[in-house]
Motif scaffolding. Structure first.
Motif, PDB file in Angstrom:
ATOM      1  N   TYR A 176       0.991  -1.361   0.094  1.00  0.00           N
ATOM      2  CA  TYR A 176      -0.130   0.010  -0.107  1.00  0.00           C
ATOM      3  C   TYR A 176       0.915   1.143  -0.013  1.00  0.00           C
ATOM      4  O   TYR A 176       0.482   2.469   0.224  1.00  0.00           O
ATOM      5  CB  TYR A 176      -1.077   0.127   1.264  1.00  0.00           C
ATOM      6  CG  TYR A 176      -0.481  -0.217   2.434  1.00  0.00           C
ATOM      7  CD1 TYR A 176       0.309   0.818   3.207  1.00  0.00           C
ATOM      8  CD2 TYR A 176      -0.136  -1.606   2.865  1.00  0.00           C
ATOM      9  CE1 TYR A 176       0.885   0.487   4.471  1.00  0.00           C
ATOM     10  CE2 TYR A 176       0.438  -1.762   4.286  1.00  0.00           C
ATOM     11  CZ  TYR A 176       0.883  -0.745   4.912  1.00  0.00           C
ATOM     12  OH  TYR A 176       1.643  -0.992   6.125  1.00  0.00           O
ATOM     13  N   VAL A 181      -5.720   4.876   1.121  1.00  0.00           N
ATOM     14  CA  VAL A 181      -6.506   3.567   2.074  1.00  0.00           C
ATOM     15  C   VAL A 181      -7.585   4.074   2.752  1.00  0.00           C
ATOM     16  O   VAL A 181      -7.436   5.279   3.380  1.00  0.00           O
ATOM     17  CB  VAL A 181      -5.415   3.048   3.172  1.00  0.00           C
ATOM     18  CG1 VAL A 181      -5.956   2.104   3.684  1.00  0.00           C
ATOM     19  CG2 VAL A 181      -4.206   2.482   2.104  1.00  0.00           C
ATOM     20  N   VAL A 194      -4.828   2.377  11.488  1.00  0.00           N
ATOM     21  CA  VAL A 194      -4.760   3.557  10.659  1.00  0.00           C
ATOM     22  C   VAL A 194      -3.299   4.441  10.984  1.00  0.00           C
ATOM     23  O   VAL A 194      -2.841   4.796   9.892  1.00  0.00           O
ATOM     24  CB  VAL A 194      -5.972   4.644  11.250  1.00  0.00           C
ATOM     25  CG1 VAL A 194      -5.700   6.079  10.709  1.00  0.00           C
ATOM     26  CG2 VAL A 194      -7.216   4.324  10.700  1.00  0.00           C
ATOM     27  N   VAL A 204      -4.367   7.779   4.714  1.00  0.00           N
ATOM     28  CA  VAL A 204      -5.352   6.757   5.215  1.00  0.00           C
ATOM     29  C   VAL A 204      -6.578   7.513   5.823  1.00  0.00           C
ATOM     30  O   VAL A 204      -6.342   8.420   6.769  1.00  0.00           O
ATOM     31  CB  VAL A 204      -4.656   5.702   6.278  1.00  0.00           C
ATOM     32  CG1 VAL A 204      -5.560   4.895   6.885  1.00  0.00           C
ATOM     33  CG2 VAL A 204      -3.490   5.285   5.835  1.00  0.00           C
ATOM     34  N   ALA A 312      -3.350  10.920   8.178  1.00  0.00           N
ATOM     35  CA  ALA A 312      -4.660  10.111   8.483  1.00  0.00           C
ATOM     36  C   ALA A 312      -5.757  11.251   8.697  1.00  0.00           C
ATOM     37  O   ALA A 312      -5.546  12.258   9.184  1.00  0.00           O
ATOM     38  CB  ALA A 312      -4.457   9.190   9.400  1.00  0.00           C
TER      39      ALA A 312
END
Length: 483
Positions: A176, A181, A194, A204, A312
């Motif tokens: 990844y 994601v 995460v 993410v 994130a």
């Protein structure tokens, strides 16, 4: 086919199975036992789960065994270290050679005239059938299905052109790096994934229908570090263990008795760790009280750190449909994704899926009441190791093992061969087996045994109280013995 006989047959070579076997070796050295393990390696959950960042969701001083001090630096530890700890325990206790790998138990049949179980297992390595008999059966299988996790039906998912993966079946070759994601979920697995993926992926996003309570814990325990520096491990370990037990018990009791206070404390901690102006109530304020579902612990605030860095983010919304390039939300927003991780929970499976019968009558756990959280009313010479939902799993499993050893010693001393919990009268109120409102529990309520509203048919979520009951209390209350 000739059946191999042992005094105690343990099903499952994970954290619970190895722990129970250790107690048998130490407390009842004259008992013979074998462990049947469906997979090709020991470790159970900690060998199966290989997703990024997999770690304990409670401290290792209480998730570890009472007789085997946890000596590694981190209190919140990674899965590989836990797996090594289990394997090391098995080697030191002479348990490894007692494990039969690739033996998936399919049935266990009790015969009253013979006072024994006949257990049938299928060998996944050879396709053969193996038969064992035992005087006592101990199921250390946990309560979820190993073959797959729970994934709801997502509209349009067949159109998605990227990769979809469930954490329970993480592909070794999944790359990844530099990708977008989306992790669907808000529980312990999601808050682990995460921050672990955020340093490698382009971005993410944790997509949650509703928030969970999140509490930061230090990956290392400074009090434990100090005690281990100045005291021998065998002295420091029980002190640290009880310190953590009492702290966790206090937090749980405070959460149940003063939920508004705990909500306020958790919110203030989140505000302190998040960027200024962050929508804390939208993303970190559940509609339920703390410990209605498990509180998610994050070591050293790693989830909050990823949110501050911008690697994130969190989206609190519902999925309208998958598209070719991502997910469209009910609010109209879209999330682009190359990889979608469905951290959507477990699929509950009692007794590892084995079929039980007593004298030819099928046993459905859902039709029975659990005795002391470890036996089923009306089912002889059998126990199941189920841990706590509000504290470390192993605390309860240790107590279960100690109780079973005391029970077997009592039976030997009195010349008894059979013990059967006498199920309480139907007039006694029944309550759910697991005191959680989590989705995986609610979905499985009809498949779980019940509890009764009074002792010894009620599982307490209180380790100090259970120590009195299971370690020192009577072993002959509301059970029927026979020779």
């Amino acid at each position: 086919m000739a059946a191999e006989h042992v005094d105690v047959l343990i099903v499952g070579a994970g954290l619970s199975g190895v722990g129970v076997a250790s107690h048998l070796r130490r407390r009842l050295p004259g008992k013979t036992f074998t462990i049947l393990e469906a997979r090709g390696a020991l470790g159970g959950t900690w060998d199966l789960f290989r997703y990024p960042g997999v770690r304990s969701d409670s401290d290792m001083f209480t998730l570890g065994y009472a007789h085997k001090p946890w000596t590694r630096p981190k209190s919140i530890s990674d899965g590989a270290a836990i797996r090594d700890y289990i394997a090391e325990t098995a080697r030191e206790e002479g348990i490894t050679e007692r494990i039969r790998f690739h033996h998936r138990v399919v049935s266990a049949e009790w015969s009253t005239p013979d006072a024994r179980w006949t257990v049938t297992a299928e060998r996944s390595d050879t396709g053969e059938v193996a038969v064992f008999t035992c005087s006592f059966l101990l199921a250390c299988t946990g309560y979820y299905r190993y073959e797959h996790g729970y994934t709801p039906e997502f509209p349009g998912i067949e159109r998605f052109g990227g990769t979809v993966v469930h954490p329970q079946l993480w592909p070794e070759d999944l790359d990844y790096t530099g990708k977008k994601v989306v992790v669907i979920g808000s529980g312990a697995t999601a808050v682990t994934l995460v921050p672990s993926m955020a340093g490698t992926a382009e971005h993410v996003t944790m997509l949650q229908r509703s928030p969970s309570y999140v509490l930061t814990l230090g990956a290392r325990d400074p009090i434990a570090d100090a005690l281990r520096k100045w005291l021998p491990a065998r002295v420091a370990y029980p002190v640290i263990r009880w310190k953590n037990v009492l702290t966790a018990t206090l937090f749980y009791q405070l959460s149940r008795r003063r939920p508004e206070l705990v909500k306020d404390l958790l919110r203030k901690d989140a505000v302190r760790r998040l960027p200024a102006g962050y929508e804390v109530d939208k993303h970190f304020k559940p509609k339920y009280d703390p410990w209605d579902q498990r509180v998610c612990f994050v070591p050293d605030g790693d989830l909050f750190r990823a949110l501050r860095k911008g690697t994130a983010s969190i989206a609190t919304d519902r999925i309208a449909t998958f598209t070719e390039t991502g997910i469209e939300l009910e609010s109209g927003a879209t999330l682009d994704a190359d990889v979608v991780v469905t951290a959507t929970g477990l699929d509950v499976l009692m007794l590892g899926g084995m079929a039980l019968s007593v004298d030819g009558e099928k046993v459905d756990p859902a039709d029975h009441v659990a005795y002391k959280g470890m036996m089923l009313g009306g089912v002889p010479n059998a126990a199941l190791a189920i841990g706590y939902t509000n504290a470390s799993w192993t605390l309860k499993v240790d107590l279960t093992a100690q109780y079973v050893c005391r029970l077997l010693a009592h039976m030997d001393a009195e010349g008894l061969r059979v013990v059967t919990p006498k199920e309480p009268d139907a007039s006694v109120e029944r309550v759910p087996f697991l005191d959680l409102q989590a989705g995986y529990v609610k979905r499985a309520e009809s498949r779980l045994p019940a509890q009764a509203a009074r002792a010894p048919w009620r599982l307490r979520q209180n380790y100090p109280a259970d120590v009195r009951t299971l370690r020192y209390g009577p072993v002959d209350d509301e059970v029927e013995f026979s020779r």
